[in-house]
Design a protein around this motif. Structure first.
Motif, PDB file in Angstrom:
ATOM      1  N   GLN A 137       0.823  -1.201   0.000  1.00 56.43           N
ATOM      2  CA  GLN A 137       0.000   0.000   0.000  1.00 56.43           C
ATOM      3  C   GLN A 137       0.862   1.257   0.000  1.00 56.43           C
ATOM      4  OE1 GLN A 137      -3.426  -0.090  -0.318  1.00 56.43           O
ATOM      5  NE2 GLN A 137      -3.034   2.067  -0.777  1.00 56.43           N
ATOM      6  N   LYS A 138       1.976   1.214   0.726  1.00 59.50           N
ATOM      7  CA  LYS A 138       2.891   2.363   0.760  1.00 59.50           C
ATOM      8  C   LYS A 138       3.435   2.657  -0.635  1.00 59.50           C
ATOM      9  CE  LYS A 138       7.262   3.850   2.855  1.00 59.50           C
ATOM     10  NZ  LYS A 138       8.373   3.443   3.778  1.00 59.50           N
ATOM     11  N   ARG A 197       2.038   1.808  -3.498  1.00 62.56           N
ATOM     12  CA  ARG A 197       0.941   2.261  -4.355  1.00 62.56           C
ATOM     13  C   ARG A 197       0.674   3.747  -4.171  1.00 62.56           C
ATOM     14  NH1 ARG A 197      -3.529  -2.600  -3.500  1.00 62.56           N
ATOM     15  NH2 ARG A 197      -2.619  -4.108  -4.995  1.00 62.56           N
ATOM     16  N   ASP A 198       0.832   4.235  -2.937  1.00 58.16           N
ATOM     17  CA  ASP A 198       0.533   5.634  -2.628  1.00 58.16           C
ATOM     18  C   ASP A 198       1.708   6.569  -2.894  1.00 58.16           C
ATOM     19  OD1 ASP A 198      -1.949   4.748  -1.800  1.00 58.16           O
ATOM     20  OD2 ASP A 198      -1.403   4.680   0.331  1.00 58.16           O
ATOM     21  N   ASP A 217      -0.025  -4.395  -9.973  1.00 53.47           N
ATOM     22  CA  ASP A 217      -0.711  -4.124  -8.703  1.00 53.47           C
ATOM     23  C   ASP A 217      -0.300  -5.088  -7.599  1.00 53.47           C
ATOM     24  OD1 ASP A 217      -2.047  -1.978  -9.674  1.00 53.47           O
ATOM     25  OD2 ASP A 217      -3.941  -3.009 -10.052  1.00 53.47           O
TER      26      ASP A 217
END
Length: 238
Positions: free
Chosen positions: A146-147, A149-150, A188
């Motif tokens: 998630q880190k 991706r952001d 992803d």
């Protein structure tokens, strides 16, 4: 002949319940063992690098302490695992947790009789520890995913051409797949992208094939080899 310490005799000490943290929400807990490569021997102060190669550590444990760990490759966080058992062995005798393997039991066997100690997930405490470490490792990977991706500060040049990609790193992964037929999976689902690309770039800088790891005299010969042999892919171990 092997006997299970702590499990087969009525006099054996009753093992206490596995005492592990209930949550891995804390960043320190989630990343502590993942970012630490050094492991200390369970029985002495010898230090080993467990990231690159566990074999010297395991050999030391067998040769010096007659101690074996079952299914080492299935332990998701080896450093955390060893740290936990170092603590537990300081609290209770090793025979409360390990099966004892006796060598040269028969009279006609050459050599002296020795006792080796086997730690495995036959012991419920060990099984619970392995499962906990696996869940914690998964949680840390999901946090990192998630880190990444952001993260919008990514900037890197393509491995095979001069195109530079900024912002989300997934654009570079898609470019490698579509424009260079270098598929490493769905963008992803890829995590630790920078570390992975660093390893690939290091090989290319050494004029080394990414798949077979053969070295070539120049970059053009290397690229021709990877194209003709269909070696535009990474080693599974990467």
């Amino acid at each position: 002949m092997a006997s299970g310490g702590g499990t087969s005799h009525k006099d054996d000490v009753q093992l206490e319940a596995l005492n592990l943290p209930e949550s891995s929400d804390s960043p320190d807990l989630a990343t502590e063992s993942v970012t630490t490569n050094t492991v200390t021997c369970v029985f002495c102060s010898m230090l080993f690098d467990a990231k690159e190669d566990k074999d010297p550590f395991l050999k030391h444990m067998i040769d010096e302490h007659k101690f074996l760990i079952a299914d080492v490759n299935l332990i998701s966080d080896f450093v955390g695992y060893i740290g936990y058992w170092k603590m537990r062995f300081s609290e209770q005798p090793i025979t409360d947790f390990c099966s004892v393997i006796k060598t040269n039991c028969k009279q006609d066997n050459p050599g002296k009789q020795e006792d080796f100690y086997l730690l495995s997930d036959v012991l419920q405490e060990d099984k619970g520890l392995r499962e906990f470490l696996q869940r914690r490792r998964l949680d840390s990977i999901l946090l990192q995913l998630q880190k990444e991706r952001d993260d919008v500060n990514f900037k890197r040049r393509c491995l095979f051409c001069w195109d530079v990609f900024e912002g989300n790193r997934m654009a570079l992964i898609d470019h490698l797949s579509k424009d260079h037929s270098f598929a490493i999976g769905r963008s992803d689902n890829i995590v630790f992208v920078n570390e992975f690309l660093d390893k690939l770039q290091e090989k290319l800088d050494k004029l080394q094939c990414l798949y077979c790891e053969k070295t070539f005299r120049d970059r053009t010969t290397l690229k021709d080899h990877m194209r003709k042999k269909q070696h535009k892919k990474s080693q599974p171990k990467e």
